[in-house]
Design an enzyme around this catalytic site. Structure first.
Site, PDB file in Angstrom:
ATOM      1  CG  ASP A  79      -0.113  -0.335   2.505  1.00 46.77           C
ATOM      2  OD1 ASP A  79       1.114  -0.122   2.497  1.00 46.77           O
ATOM      3  OD2 ASP A  79      -0.718  -0.802   3.492  1.00 46.77           O
ATOM      4  CD  GLU A  95       0.835  -6.613   3.144  1.00 45.25           C
ATOM      5  OE1 GLU A  95       0.889  -5.400   2.945  1.00 45.25           O
ATOM      6  OE2 GLU A  95       1.614  -7.204   3.898  1.00 45.25           O
ATOM      7  CD  GLU A 130       0.611   4.171   4.716  1.00 50.52           C
ATOM      8  OE1 GLU A 130      -0.250   4.767   5.420  1.00 50.52           O
ATOM      9  OE2 GLU A 130       1.793   4.551   4.660  1.00 50.52           O
ATOM     10  CG  HIS A 156       7.312   3.787   9.818  1.00 52.63           C
ATOM     11  ND1 HIS A 156       6.419   4.045   8.804  1.00 52.63           N
ATOM     12  CD2 HIS A 156       7.213   2.468  10.057  1.00 52.63           C
ATOM     13  CE1 HIS A 156       5.818   2.926   8.459  1.00 52.63           C
ATOM     14  NE2 HIS A 156       6.273   1.955   9.202  1.00 52.63           N
ATOM     15  NE  ARG A 199       4.432   9.921   4.366  1.00 47.42           N
ATOM     16  CZ  ARG A 199       5.172  10.903   3.861  1.00 47.42           C
ATOM     17  NH1 ARG A 199       4.879  12.151   4.109  1.00 47.42           N
ATOM     18  NH2 ARG A 199       6.207  10.628   3.083  1.00 47.42           N
ATOM     19  CG  HIS A 246      11.480   5.010   9.412  1.00 48.00           C
ATOM     20  ND1 HIS A 246      11.619   6.015   8.482  1.00 48.00           N
ATOM     21  CD2 HIS A 246      10.781   4.021   8.792  1.00 48.00           C
ATOM     22  CE1 HIS A 246      11.021   5.652   7.356  1.00 48.00           C
ATOM     23  NE2 HIS A 246      10.502   4.444   7.512  1.00 48.00           N
TER      24      HIS A 246
HETATM   25  C1  UD1 Z   1       6.865   4.728   3.530  1.00 53.63           C
HETATM   26  C2  UD1 Z   1       5.452   4.367   3.078  1.00 53.63           C
HETATM   27  C3  UD1 Z   1       4.731   3.623   4.189  1.00 53.63           C
HETATM   28  C4  UD1 Z   1       5.547   2.459   4.712  1.00 53.63           C
HETATM   29  C5  UD1 Z   1       6.935   2.939   5.103  1.00 53.63           C
HETATM   30  C6  UD1 Z   1       7.818   1.781   5.509  1.00 53.63           C
HETATM   31  C7  UD1 Z   1       4.203   5.867   1.580  1.00 53.63           C
HETATM   32  C8  UD1 Z   1       3.397   7.096   1.462  1.00 53.63           C
HETATM   33  N1  UD1 Z   1       4.686   5.588   2.805  1.00 53.63           N
HETATM   34  O1  UD1 Z   1       6.741   5.668   4.584  1.00 53.63           O
HETATM   35  O2  UD1 Z   1       3.502   3.125   3.700  1.00 53.63           O
HETATM   36  O3  UD1 Z   1       4.906   1.896   5.826  1.00 53.63           O
HETATM   37  O4  UD1 Z   1       7.541   3.586   3.963  1.00 53.63           O
HETATM   38  O5  UD1 Z   1       8.966   2.209   6.189  1.00 53.63           O
HETATM   39  O6  UD1 Z   1       4.409   5.179   0.617  1.00 53.63           O
HETATM   40  N2  UD1 Z   1      14.364   8.166   4.371  1.00 53.63           N
HETATM   41  C9  UD1 Z   1      15.725   8.093   4.182  1.00 53.63           C
HETATM   42  N3  UD1 Z   1      16.270   6.908   3.776  1.00 53.63           N
HETATM   43  C10 UD1 Z   1      15.541   5.794   3.575  1.00 53.63           C
HETATM   44  C11 UD1 Z   1      14.162   5.870   3.793  1.00 53.63           C
HETATM   45  C12 UD1 Z   1      13.579   7.061   4.170  1.00 53.63           C
HETATM   46  O7  UD1 Z   1      16.447   9.057   4.365  1.00 53.63           O
HETATM   47  O8  UD1 Z   1      16.084   4.753   3.212  1.00 53.63           O
HETATM   48  C13 UD1 Z   1      13.756   9.452   4.786  1.00 53.63           C
HETATM   49  C14 UD1 Z   1      13.775  10.508   3.656  1.00 53.63           C
HETATM   50  O9  UD1 Z   1      13.974  11.769   4.219  1.00 53.63           O
HETATM   51  C15 UD1 Z   1      12.361  10.388   3.076  1.00 53.63           C
HETATM   52  C16 UD1 Z   1      11.563  10.127   4.334  1.00 53.63           C
HETATM   53  O10 UD1 Z   1      12.380   9.246   5.108  1.00 53.63           O
HETATM   54  O11 UD1 Z   1      11.931  11.548   2.413  1.00 53.63           O
HETATM   55  C17 UD1 Z   1      10.190   9.564   4.110  1.00 53.63           C
HETATM   56  O12 UD1 Z   1      10.193   8.431   3.265  1.00 53.63           O
HETATM   57  P1  UD1 Z   1       8.771   7.966   2.604  1.00 53.63           P
HETATM   58  O13 UD1 Z   1       8.998   6.718   1.841  1.00 53.63           O
HETATM   59  O14 UD1 Z   1       8.133   9.112   1.916  1.00 53.63           O
HETATM   60  O15 UD1 Z   1       7.860   7.714   3.852  1.00 53.63           O
HETATM   61  P2  UD1 Z   1       7.924   6.636   5.000  1.00 53.63           P
HETATM   62  O16 UD1 Z   1       7.428   7.331   6.213  1.00 53.63           O
HETATM   63  O17 UD1 Z   1       9.209   5.958   5.000  1.00 53.63           O
HETATM   64  N1  UDP Z   2      12.709  -3.957   9.740  1.00 50.95           N
HETATM   65  C1  UDP Z   2      14.070  -4.069   9.488  1.00 50.95           C
HETATM   66  N2  UDP Z   2      14.921  -3.246  10.176  1.00 50.95           N
HETATM   67  C2  UDP Z   2      14.500  -2.339  11.077  1.00 50.95           C
HETATM   68  C3  UDP Z   2      13.111  -2.208  11.310  1.00 50.95           C
HETATM   69  C4  UDP Z   2      12.232  -3.034  10.612  1.00 50.95           C
HETATM   70  O1  UDP Z   2      14.497  -4.898   8.683  1.00 50.95           O
HETATM   71  O2  UDP Z   2      15.344  -1.640  11.670  1.00 50.95           O
HETATM   72  C5  UDP Z   2      11.777  -4.806   8.967  1.00 50.95           C
HETATM   73  C6  UDP Z   2      10.755  -5.579   9.789  1.00 50.95           C
HETATM   74  O3  UDP Z   2      11.240  -6.844  10.128  1.00 50.95           O
HETATM   75  C7  UDP Z   2       9.567  -5.676   8.841  1.00 50.95           C
HETATM   76  C8  UDP Z   2       9.695  -4.440   7.977  1.00 50.95           C
HETATM   77  O4  UDP Z   2      11.018  -3.938   8.163  1.00 50.95           O
HETATM   78  O5  UDP Z   2       9.678  -6.809   7.982  1.00 50.95           O
HETATM   79  C9  UDP Z   2       8.687  -3.399   8.382  1.00 50.95           C
HETATM   80  O6  UDP Z   2       8.973  -2.204   7.742  1.00 50.95           O
HETATM   81  P1  UDP Z   2       8.388  -0.823   8.214  1.00 50.95           P
HETATM   82  O7  UDP Z   2       8.049  -0.905   9.665  1.00 50.95           O
HETATM   83  O8  UDP Z   2       9.358   0.209   7.769  1.00 50.95           O
HETATM   84  O9  UDP Z   2       7.098  -0.657   7.315  1.00 50.95           O
HETATM   85  P2  UDP Z   2       5.588  -1.183   7.422  1.00 50.95           P
HETATM   86  O10 UDP Z   2       5.618  -2.652   7.606  1.00 50.95           O
HETATM   87  O11 UDP Z   2       4.949  -0.447   8.554  1.00 50.95           O
HETATM   88  O12 UDP Z   2       4.992  -0.768   6.118  1.00 50.95           O
END
Ligand code: UD1
Ligand code: UDP
Length: 379
Positions: A99, A121, A135, A216, A218, A248
């Site tokens: 999602d 999923e 999501e 993490h 939003r 995160h």
């Molecule tokens: C995203 C997904 C969320 C998912 C989550 C898993 C959307 C809208 N959100 O949220 O559904 O649950 O990923 O973790 O699709 N960043 C880094 N390095 C990384 C990753 C993130 O620096 O490797 C920072 C960046 O500043 C980036 C911010 O995190 O802009 C947000 O990343 P984004 O993918 O937009 O949102 P998440 O909150 O990670």
């Molecule tokens: N995870 C990981 N390292 C971390 C935190 C989470 O590998 O430091 C894994 C966790 O085992 C799970 C997935 O990341 O499989 C969950 O990702 P996240 O919580 O970022 O996203 P969501 O599942 O909420 O979309």
């Protein structure tokens, strides 16, 4: 359908990569499919951690991540970028997972080209468009487009059928996260060094009861994150407790957690863990405290009580099984629930039972078989 059928698998974040690598391994091993991989890199470092451990090299990498990206800019960049890749690759089918913005725009770009989309999923619903945000709407959009719906559980399948999706297109496959967890556990067993990087923290916290934390979402930014940080501060004041919290990379999470929790004796704020090390954390933790989707699925599979810092969940199976409990994001409620689990052994034992409502570890094989059937190949 020409064989091999060209399947474009589109993903961009850590959880999509974790939940798709078992399927990618299976597709790549099947002669009926040519599996082409496109990563949006909506996440960069956290995606690359998974690609590396799973041994996956993408064919296309859009590298879209921007610091603190907004939903609109991210969505616009993804839609145009993924569309261009689809025009170049000309896949017969597109696979998306979950999602995220990448999954939603991947489905939309494919739809704009009339390419069938298969959804891994499928059918998770909280029935609240602001929890989780965005999501819940992303997956409803994908649900309206998808050709095949791979629902992890019977509950998810029923939600799709209630939305008038043709039941013949909905298949209960289990969640591929359990496949991923089994795969990584076997890798660690064969090569313990893959998950030995927590040794220093484990030694520092020897004798203490470990609470593993991730956060993490939003919709929890601001007040929610403040409540979570405050709860961790209060529980970590107990001498018998230690918190391990891989933070995160989202700056909206890091600034609050660093401001409130850095330097506390019983709290280790660490960088995101690669999957083997996170599996290690799941194993050494007595309790998981999280707002993550994936962790709500992994913890019950390992019999770890999981307190879910959300108002609603699209994964009711863990709550129904008794291993997960919704606690919201208010500090007092989180502290009360944690204290009960720490101080009342019967309350703890009632939650700490392994349940596998999310799958048996063979979901990827099931999905490949269904895809093969769809293109006219029988096992
Ligand atoms: C995203 C997904 C969320 C998912 C989550 C898993 C959307 C809208 N959100 O949220 O559904 O649950 O990923 O973790 O699709 N960043 C880094 N390095 C990384 C990753 C993130 O620096 O490797 C920072 C960046 O500043 C980036 C911010 O995190 O802009 C947000 O990343 P984004 O993918 O937009 O949102 P998440 O909150 O990670
Ligand atoms: N995870 C990981 N390292 C971390 C935190 C989470 O590998 O430091 C894994 C966790 O085992 C799970 C997935 O990341 O499989 C969950 O990702 P996240 O919580 O970022 O996203 P969501 O599942 O909420 O979309």
């Amino acid at each position: 359908m020409t064989v091999p059928a060209r399947i474009l698998v589109v993903f961009g974040t850590r959880p999509e990569a974790i939940k798709l690598f078992p399927l990618i391994h299976a597709l790549k091993g099947h002669p009926a499919f040519e599996c082409v991989l496109c990563v949006s890199a909506q996440h960069r470092q956290m995606l690359d951690q998974v690609l590396e451990i799973a041994g996956i090299v993408p064919d296309h990498d859009l590298d879209v991540m921007q610091p603190d990206q907004t939903l609109d800019a991210l969505t616009a960049n993804l839609l145009t970028g993924l569309g261009k890749v689809m025009d170049a690759v000309k896949p017969h089918r597109v696979v998306v997972q979950g999602d995220t913005a990448t999954a939603m725009t991947g489905a939309l770009a494919a739809y704009y080209r009339k390419i069938p989309v298969d959804h891994v999923e499928a059918g998770l619903r909280s029935h609240n468009i602001y929890h989780p945000w965005p999501e819940e709407v992303n997956r409803k959009i994908i649900g309206g487009i998808a050709s095949l719906h791979f629902a992890p559980t019977a509950t998810a399948a029923a939600a799709l059928i209630r939305e008038n999706v043709d039941p013949a297109r909905v298949h209960v496959t289990g969640n591929t996260v359990i496949d991923a967890l089994h795969w990584v556990s076997a890798r660690i067993q064969a090569q313990p060094a893959l998950a030995s990087g927590l040794a220093e923290i484990e030694a520092r916290f020897a004798g203490k009861r470990i609470i593993g934390v991730t956060s993490h979402r939003r919709e929890n930014f601001g007040e929610g994150m403040e409540g979570i940080a405050s709860a961790i501060r209060q529980i970590a004041a107990r001498p018998d407790v230690a918190v391990i919290f891989p933070v995160h990379l989202n700056p909206n999470v890091r600034k609050v957690m660093n401001a409130k929790l850095a330097g506390l004796d019983n709290v280790a704020l660490i960088e995101p863990l690669d999957y083997p090390h996170f599996a290690r954390l799941l194993n050494i933790a007595e309790i998981m405290l999280t707002d993550s989707g994936g962790v709500q699925e992994e913890a019950p599979a390992l019999g770890k009580p999981v307190l879910v810092m959300r108002e609603t969940t699209e994964r009711p199976e863990g709550v129904e099984a008794g291993t997960a409990r919704l606690v919201g994001t208010e500090a007092a409620a989180i502290v009360t629930e944690l204290s009960t689990l720490l101080d009342d052994s019967s309350a703890y034992e009632a939650m700490a039972r392994a349940h596998n409502p999310f799958g048996d570890g063979h979901s990827a094989a099931r999905i490949v078989e269904l895809l093969a059937h769809e293109i006219g190949i029988e096992a």
